[in-house]
Design a protein around this motif. Structure first.
Motif, PDB file in Angstrom:
ATOM      1  N   GLU A 106       0.998  -1.252   0.129  1.00 43.74           N
ATOM      2  CA  GLU A 106      -0.013   0.049   0.120  1.00 43.74           C
ATOM      3  C   GLU A 106       0.951   1.285  -0.029  1.00 43.74           C
ATOM      4  O   GLU A 106       0.667   2.247  -0.752  1.00 43.74           O
ATOM      5  CB  GLU A 106      -0.954   0.149   1.099  1.00 43.74           C
ATOM      6  CG  GLU A 106      -2.162   0.844   1.088  1.00 43.74           C
ATOM      7  CD  GLU A 106      -3.068   0.810   2.206  1.00 43.74           C
ATOM      8  OE1 GLU A 106      -3.958   1.641   2.276  1.00 43.74           O
ATOM      9  OE2 GLU A 106      -3.188  -0.478   2.586  1.00 43.74           O
ATOM     10  N   TYR A 156       0.845   4.165  -2.965  1.00 43.68           N
ATOM     11  CA  TYR A 156       0.689   5.732  -2.667  1.00 43.68           C
ATOM     12  C   TYR A 156       1.815   6.547  -2.865  1.00 43.68           C
ATOM     13  O   TYR A 156       1.651   7.525  -3.521  1.00 43.68           O
ATOM     14  CB  TYR A 156       0.216   5.887  -1.146  1.00 43.68           C
ATOM     15  CG  TYR A 156      -1.245   5.466  -0.857  1.00 43.68           C
ATOM     16  CD1 TYR A 156      -2.098   6.222  -1.621  1.00 43.68           C
ATOM     17  CD2 TYR A 156      -1.423   4.578  -0.181  1.00 43.68           C
ATOM     18  CE1 TYR A 156      -3.524   5.884  -1.452  1.00 43.68           C
ATOM     19  CE2 TYR A 156      -2.782   4.046   0.004  1.00 43.68           C
ATOM     20  CZ  TYR A 156      -3.855   4.922  -0.254  1.00 43.68           C
ATOM     21  OH  TYR A 156      -5.141   4.418  -0.240  1.00 43.68           O
ATOM     22  N   GLN A 157       3.224   5.875  -2.879  1.00 42.58           N
ATOM     23  CA  GLN A 157       4.386   6.523  -3.278  1.00 42.58           C
ATOM     24  C   GLN A 157       4.353   6.774  -4.833  1.00 42.58           C
ATOM     25  O   GLN A 157       4.679   7.672  -5.317  1.00 42.58           O
ATOM     26  CB  GLN A 157       5.371   6.137  -2.847  1.00 42.58           C
ATOM     27  CG  GLN A 157       5.899   6.150  -1.491  1.00 42.58           C
ATOM     28  CD  GLN A 157       7.129   5.237  -0.891  1.00 42.58           C
ATOM     29  OE1 GLN A 157       7.376   4.142  -1.633  1.00 42.58           O
ATOM     30  NE2 GLN A 157       7.726   5.818   0.175  1.00 42.58           N
ATOM     31  N   GLN A 167       1.647   7.195  -6.739  1.00 44.05           N
ATOM     32  CA  GLN A 167       0.509   8.166  -6.764  1.00 44.05           C
ATOM     33  C   GLN A 167       1.019   9.560  -6.614  1.00 44.05           C
ATOM     34  O   GLN A 167       0.823  10.292  -7.181  1.00 44.05           O
ATOM     35  CB  GLN A 167      -0.721   7.812  -6.036  1.00 44.05           C
ATOM     36  CG  GLN A 167      -1.657   6.528  -6.366  1.00 44.05           C
ATOM     37  CD  GLN A 167      -1.983   6.614  -7.634  1.00 44.05           C
ATOM     38  OE1 GLN A 167      -2.860   7.529  -8.164  1.00 44.05           O
ATOM     39  NE2 GLN A 167      -1.757   5.476  -8.329  1.00 44.05           N
ATOM     40  N   ILE A 168       1.829   9.676  -5.610  1.00 42.39           N
ATOM     41  CA  ILE A 168       2.545  10.821  -5.059  1.00 42.39           C
ATOM     42  C   ILE A 168       3.379  11.181  -6.384  1.00 42.39           C
ATOM     43  O   ILE A 168       3.525  12.438  -6.559  1.00 42.39           O
ATOM     44  CB  ILE A 168       3.401  10.897  -3.883  1.00 42.39           C
ATOM     45  CG1 ILE A 168       2.204  10.554  -2.512  1.00 42.39           C
ATOM     46  CG2 ILE A 168       4.031  11.961  -3.610  1.00 42.39           C
ATOM     47  CD1 ILE A 168       2.858  10.575  -1.074  1.00 42.39           C
TER      48      ILE A 168
END
Length: 108
Positions: free
Chosen positions: A83, A87-88, A90-91
């Motif tokens: 997860e 998210y990394q 997505q960032i």
């Protein structure tokens, strides 16, 4: 101040916590059926948990406490690191999009 939940002394303490990850999914809710009640006679007494199989699911499943299996530390580690990686990424995508916006606004 953190919210407090009080459990009557004559109830068993729940084995699992809200937002805990299990093999069946993430715990979103829990409720207790005291022995001697109609719901307990129909479904069994004790704690029942509402779980979502994964964060993208629109389904909610209900399990008795003895039907839930906790994740091993290794499984939990893999889930959380996957997860974090997601998210990394997505960032990184958002940072690239922001750079385009900032670069485009200074060139106009």
């Amino acid at each position: 101040m953190l919210p407090t939940i009080s459990i009557p002394q004559h109830w068993d303490y729940p084995r699992f916590a809200l937002e805990q990850r299990t093999k069946q999914g993430i715990i979103l809710g829990l409720h207790y059926y005291p022995s001697g009640t109609e719901l307990a006679e129909q479904f069994g007494d004790g704690w029942r948990y509402a779980l979502m199989p994964n964060k993208n699911s629109d389904e909610l499943f209900h399990f008795q406490e003895n039907q839930i299996q906790p994740l091993t530390p290794e499984e939990l580690f893999r889930q959380i690191t996957a997860e974090i990686d997601f998210y990394q990424q997505q960032i990184s995508i958002l940072q690239q999009q922001l750079a385009v916006v900032i670069g485009g606004s200074t060139n106009g």
